[in-house]
Design a protein around this motif. Sequence first.
Motif, PDB file in Angstrom:
ATOM      1  N   SER A 198       0.829  -1.211   0.000  1.00 29.24           N
ATOM      2  CA  SER A 198       0.000   0.000   0.000  1.00 29.24           C
ATOM      3  C   SER A 198       0.856   1.249   0.000  1.00 29.24           C
ATOM      4  O   SER A 198       2.077   1.204   0.217  1.00 29.24           O
ATOM      5  N   THR A 199       0.187   2.363  -0.212  1.00 30.20           N
ATOM      6  CA  THR A 199       0.797   3.657   0.050  1.00 30.20           C
ATOM      7  C   THR A 199       0.934   3.814   1.572  1.00 30.20           C
ATOM      8  O   THR A 199       0.234   3.132   2.339  1.00 30.20           O
ATOM      9  N   ASP A 270      -4.164   1.927  -2.883  1.00 27.70           N
ATOM     10  CA  ASP A 270      -3.738   3.301  -3.158  1.00 27.70           C
ATOM     11  C   ASP A 270      -4.917   4.239  -2.925  1.00 27.70           C
ATOM     12  O   ASP A 270      -6.003   4.044  -3.493  1.00 27.70           O
ATOM     13  N   TYR A 289     -10.189   3.863  -1.216  1.00 28.54           N
ATOM     14  CA  TYR A 289      -8.946   3.531  -1.901  1.00 28.54           C
ATOM     15  C   TYR A 289      -9.218   2.585  -3.056  1.00 28.54           C
ATOM     16  O   TYR A 289     -10.280   1.966  -3.152  1.00 28.54           O
ATOM     17  N   VAL A 432       4.392   2.513  -8.645  1.00 26.09           N
ATOM     18  CA  VAL A 432       4.507   3.044  -7.291  1.00 26.09           C
ATOM     19  C   VAL A 432       5.372   2.091  -6.484  1.00 26.09           C
ATOM     20  O   VAL A 432       5.110   0.886  -6.451  1.00 26.09           O
ATOM     21  N   SER A 434       6.693   0.524  -2.992  1.00 21.83           N
ATOM     22  CA  SER A 434       6.059   0.310  -1.698  1.00 21.83           C
ATOM     23  C   SER A 434       7.016  -0.425  -0.788  1.00 21.83           C
ATOM     24  O   SER A 434       7.838  -1.232  -1.232  1.00 21.83           O
TER      25      SER A 434
END
Length: 734
Positions: A198-199, A270, A289, A432, A434
């Motif tokens: 996840s973020t 996200d 999300y 992204v 992580s």
Amino acid sequence: MHEDTGIPFCHPLELWGGVECSFTRVEHGIVDQQSLLGHDQRPEDLDRFARLGLKALRFPILWERHSTEEAWAATAARLQRLRDLGIRPIAGLVHHGSGPTGLGLLDPEFPARLATFASEVARRFPWIDAYTPINEPLTTARFAGLYGLWHPFGRSTACFGQIFINECEGIRRAMAAIRRIVPHAQLVQTEDIGRTYSTPLLAYQATLENERRFLTFDTLSGRLVPASVGWDYLLRHGVKRAALASFLEDPCPPDVYGVNYYVTSERFLDHRLDRYPPECHGGNERHAYADITAVRVRAEGIEGHEFILREVWERYRGPMALTEVQLACTREEQMRWTLEAWDACRRLRQEGVDLRAMTAWALLGSYDWDSLLVERSHHYENGAFDVRGPAPRETAVGKVLAALAGGQRPQHPVLSSAGWWRRDIRLEYPPVSSAGPSLKRRGEIRETNVPPLLILGAQGTLARAFERVCRLRGIPAICLGRASLDLCDGQAVARTVKELAPWAAINTSGYVRVDDAEDDHVACHAINVRGASHLAASCAEFGIPLVSFSSDLVFGGEKGSAYVESDATCALNIYGRSKIEMESRVQRLHPETLIIRTSAFFGPWDEANFVHFILRRLSEGGELAVASDLVVSPTYVPDLVHATLDLLIDGERGIWHVANGGSVTWADLALRAAELAGLPTDALVPVPSETFGFRAQRPRYSALASERGQLLRSWEDALERFFEELESSPVRTR
């Protein structure tokens, strides 16, 4: 020498198998995979599985399917055949199901009644020593109780919690009932085990989900203790403390921890919803999300089989098996995924991990899992066998499995490339990074200097499509046009084939101007017959598989229904006769050739096809005459190319009809294309084909079907996907 030597166990890694057997109640009715696949009508499938070298089979004795003595007798006969074949059954009793009609996963009677059924199975078959009473209870509870996809279509945390604990209690009671008859019976408990990233904002949710994935194993094994993340989670979801405490007092630990792992099992969360389509959006009480397949967005990619299996081992230190290995993709990617899973298992065993087997799941493929079974699109995914013909046909995946079971390393040039999940094409969204584990992932380095696939006809629609798809599929290819190689020059063909040493050749070149061929039959014959013959002779000399393309115009149209491969040919024009002669000569020179008959191309990647012509002309305005009396099978070029490559990799030979399912007149095809494009249809004027003054006579009805296997979906479905592809990567129209 066996591939699986040097490991600290007495026996080599075993190959197990399974048939997708979900019996699931969804809103449109019951999805019974065994029926859809035809497996319930083919006891001889067991012999096919045995030839792969299976040591065990996840065998469905589903509760919902055993209400009559006739059903029990059929199961008894199959089980006896398994005994004769030396394959150990692992009996599955509920597979994403909810019990017989009138019962459900929320019913308080569910556990006791499942135990009664389990006792009956053990009484009838006391020699069966391995059971999976309920497959993937946590996954089923999520889909049936939290997401509302399967019966009882719950959409609440309370529904989820009650279903989950009911299933665990059902497993415990079922095993107790079985062990009263078969004391040594083993519980082979399966669950989908992935990982969530996840973020930073959503790290709390990822942590929760990374604990939740172990709930099935933790609960059954008595490891779910008060104040743990999983314990508190289930209490918050309505599970009674006493129900959880009962598993501490009377656990039912798996004898084998069965790990199901898919390329979609690793997820990324996200909070930046604008990056992702609405269908990915969800959330919890604190944040909204997107929940995305990690491989499509996570810069680090997925960790893969080895990492997930090691996590399970380090947590439980008990015997394990990889109980579902399947990838819904093209043939070489399925092969790569299978081999990567097998290699991961072997490496772990060499480290001392008690990993017993890898299971080839969905041996016969499956239907509609792309929609999680909720849509009746009849979308088929291949397995080790393809069931779309008169009998299951072994694919290249089956050949890989047989090699692995026999202790051999599978050898095929397409295995030289890493799978798509290890290549840059995997990313669909801005990558992204992580926080997470950093296992050095295996399977990314492959041999260089592998033989290419040779594609002839570089300037044509089909050759360009093959070149494009090969790049997508990680298949090294060389594409040559007439300027580089004149197929009519036999010596040049032989020299080129010898120098390039391809693992296979695909001949898309040809004389395609049907009307011009009536006045230019010499050139038509030279390209379509002589050139193809030179290539066939050279490929035969060097033992190289060959694909050559033919046409629906080899038929005369008098049949009045779709033509199949065994129908007699009778062309009405010079072009069609050249293709008949090509088929005959090529098969005589190179009997292993795969000949693809196809029809009426259309595709999104260039404008040289009928559908683009219609769209362009309607956009320009004015009337447009279209033939109303010629019936064809429109063929979507991406579908054709993918199916041809799959057949080639499978080692198929002879004539195959590969066209999208169904038939339509050119006029009705134009009408449907215009409707989907939102263009005015009143400008389309259906007229008899005589109006156009064709020099070459056309068959009135040249639709194609296949008696070997209908590989492509309907032309209507293909046309819709054509427009979807245009929206995502539009082709400029003039």
